[in-house]
Enzyme design. Structure first.
Site, short mmCIF file in Angstrom:
data_model
loop_
_atom_site.label_atom_id
_atom_site.label_comp_id
_atom_site.label_asym_id
_atom_site.label_seq_id
_atom_site.Cartn_x
_atom_site.Cartn_y
_atom_site.Cartn_z
N TYR A 1 4.17 1.42 36.33
CA TYR A 1 2.75 1.71 36.39
C TYR A 1 2.12 1.80 35.00
O TYR A 1 0.90 1.87 34.89
CB TYR A 1 2.49 2.99 37.19
CG TYR A 1 2.24 2.72 38.65
CD1 TYR A 1 3.22 2.10 39.41
CD2 TYR A 1 1.05 3.06 39.25
CE1 TYR A 1 3.01 1.85 40.75
CE2 TYR A 1 0.83 2.80 40.59
CZ TYR A 1 1.81 2.19 41.33
OH TYR A 1 1.60 1.93 42.66
N ASP B 1 6.29 4.71 45.13
CA ASP B 1 5.07 4.21 45.76
C ASP B 1 5.43 3.48 47.05
O ASP B 1 4.87 3.73 48.12
CB ASP B 1 4.39 3.25 44.76
CG ASP B 1 3.10 2.66 45.31
OD1 ASP B 1 2.38 3.38 46.02
OD2 ASP B 1 2.82 1.48 45.02
N ASP C 1 17.21 -0.63 47.17
CA ASP C 1 17.15 -1.56 48.31
C ASP C 1 17.97 -1.03 49.48
O ASP C 1 17.53 -1.08 50.64
CB ASP C 1 17.58 -2.98 47.92
CG ASP C 1 18.74 -3.01 46.94
OD1 ASP C 1 18.92 -2.03 46.20
OD2 ASP C 1 19.48 -4.00 46.92
N LYS D 1 17.68 1.59 40.49
CA LYS D 1 18.13 0.20 40.56
C LYS D 1 18.96 -0.07 39.29
O LYS D 1 18.79 -1.09 38.61
CB LYS D 1 16.90 -0.73 40.65
CG LYS D 1 17.20 -2.19 40.88
CD LYS D 1 17.62 -2.51 42.30
CE LYS D 1 18.03 -3.96 42.42
NZ LYS D 1 18.60 -4.31 43.72
#
Ligand code: NAD
Length: 340
Positions: free
Chosen positions: A126, A236, A212, A178
């Site tokens: 962001y 988000d 994921d 991740k």
């Protein structure tokens, strides 16, 4: 019981914002919420009235009150001014975005959901450091974007999630990352979380999940999660997913919390497709009002509000269209006022 009152900034917002803010404020007033509202402009409406999406008077009010309830604000996609939401988060250092998700209507596909997503709110992708690189004749041939995660901010958000878990009787915090691919960018978050886990030994369990896999498991077995803490963009996306588990965006409140200010809002946006039609579900913003009550220590009023919402949508069967019902915004507002 305290009779202390709190000045609070109120931004109606765009699209369905004025309808759901009006409903929320009326219900909070009926409840006896201790807020004295300072109505301020923000978003598209503020461009029309003040020439800018975030007027100085609005910023001054939030700086002074340290407390705001905000309707959704429209952000132009792919062009135009920077998101007012992102600007507010950065300007007031609202580093923690708390998004609780709880089943209110039983018997749906996902029953007994009760989990919280804690999203880092001011760093990550962001930061939106975006630019184009030219290639040949095309000045915009390659789109680049970058962000950053600082060790300090990772530690602050992870401790926030762990302290929240301890204070609210929750048992487990899951670090979502991740780091298998983004070994530095996401790896620092995971490394920091693993270090901090030792501080909470014996109080809560801290585990970890790749984002994921987490998304898949939130759909196949959401009950295994309790508190999820993650970086900005993952939070988000996952918090919209968790909203979907309990009836959609109309049931998902959010709190943006910093050291000196806190802004409460619905997770959803300004829903331009249904704006002005009196069909929007006001419950997400109303529940954000509930989080605001808890923030100022009025857990008693939050509980009364939660009970009234549960009664109205379950035994009362008063539901807006997004919840499979036929009631409009005015009807659910009246039912809540009556229930209180
Ligand atoms: P959205 O959340 O506004 O709408 C997505 C879908 O959900 C639409 O079909 C809408 O009708 C429905 N919906 C949303 N809230 C609802 C409610 N309370 N009751 C019933 N149905 C509801 O998402 P979008 O269309 O992607 O975004 C519209 C605008 O909102 C964009 O400009 C976006 O940037 C902005 N936005 C603002 C915020 C915020 O202010 N915090 C958050 C998300 C999006």
């Amino acid at each position: 019981m305290t009779s202390k009152t709190y000045r609070a900034t109120l931004i109606e917002g765009d699209g369905i914002g004025p309808e759901i803010t009006d409903s929320t404020v009326r219900i909070l007033e009926k409840l006896g919420a201790p807020f004295i509202w300072e109505k301020c402009a923000g978003g598209l409406g503020a461009i029309e009235s003040n020439g800018v999406p975030l007027p100085e008077a609005t910023l001054e009010s939030i700086s002074r009150t340290g407390l705001a309830l905000k309707g959704p604000l429209t952000t132009p996609v792919g062009k135009g001014f920077k998101s007012v939401n992102v600007t507010l988060r950065q300007r007031f250092g609202l580093y923690a975005n708390l998004r609780p998700t709880r089943t209110i209507i039983p018997g749906e596909r996902f029953d007994h959901i009760d989990l919280v997503v804690v999203r880092e709110n001011i760093e990550g992708l962001y930061a939106a450091n975006e630019y184009y690189l030219p290639l040949g004749d095309d000045p915009r041939a390659i789109a680049c974007g970058g962000g950053f995660n600082s060790r300090e901010e990772c530690a602050r958000i992870i401790r926030f999630a762990c302290d929240y878990a301890v204070a609210n009787g929750r048992k487990k915090v899951t670090l979502v990352h991740k780091a298998n691919i983004l070994k530095i960018f996401s790896g620092l978050f995971l490394e920091t979380g693993r270090d901090i886990a030792q501080e909470y030994d014996g109080k809560i369990t801290i585990d970890e999940r790749i984002v994921d896999a987490c998304a898949m498991q939130l759909v196949t077995d959401p009950w295994q999660f309790d508190v999820i803490v993650t970086t900005n963009l993952f939070g988000d996306i996952l918090s919209d997913l968790t909203a979907g588990l309990v009836g959609g965006l109309g049931m998902a409140p959010g709190a943006n919390i910093g050291e000196k200010a806190a802004i409460f809002e619905a997770v959803h946006g300004s829903a331009p497709d249904i704006a002005g039609k009196n069909v929007a579900n006001p419950l997400a913003l109303l529940m954000a009002g509930g989080l605001m009550l808890a923030h100022v220590g009025r857990h008693d009023l939050k509980q009364r509000l939660d009970d009234a919402i549960t009664r109205v949508v379950t035994t009362g069967g008063v539901r807006t269209r997004d919840l499979g019902g036929t009631s409009n915004t005015s009807e659910i507002t009246t039912a809540l006022l009556d229930a209180l």
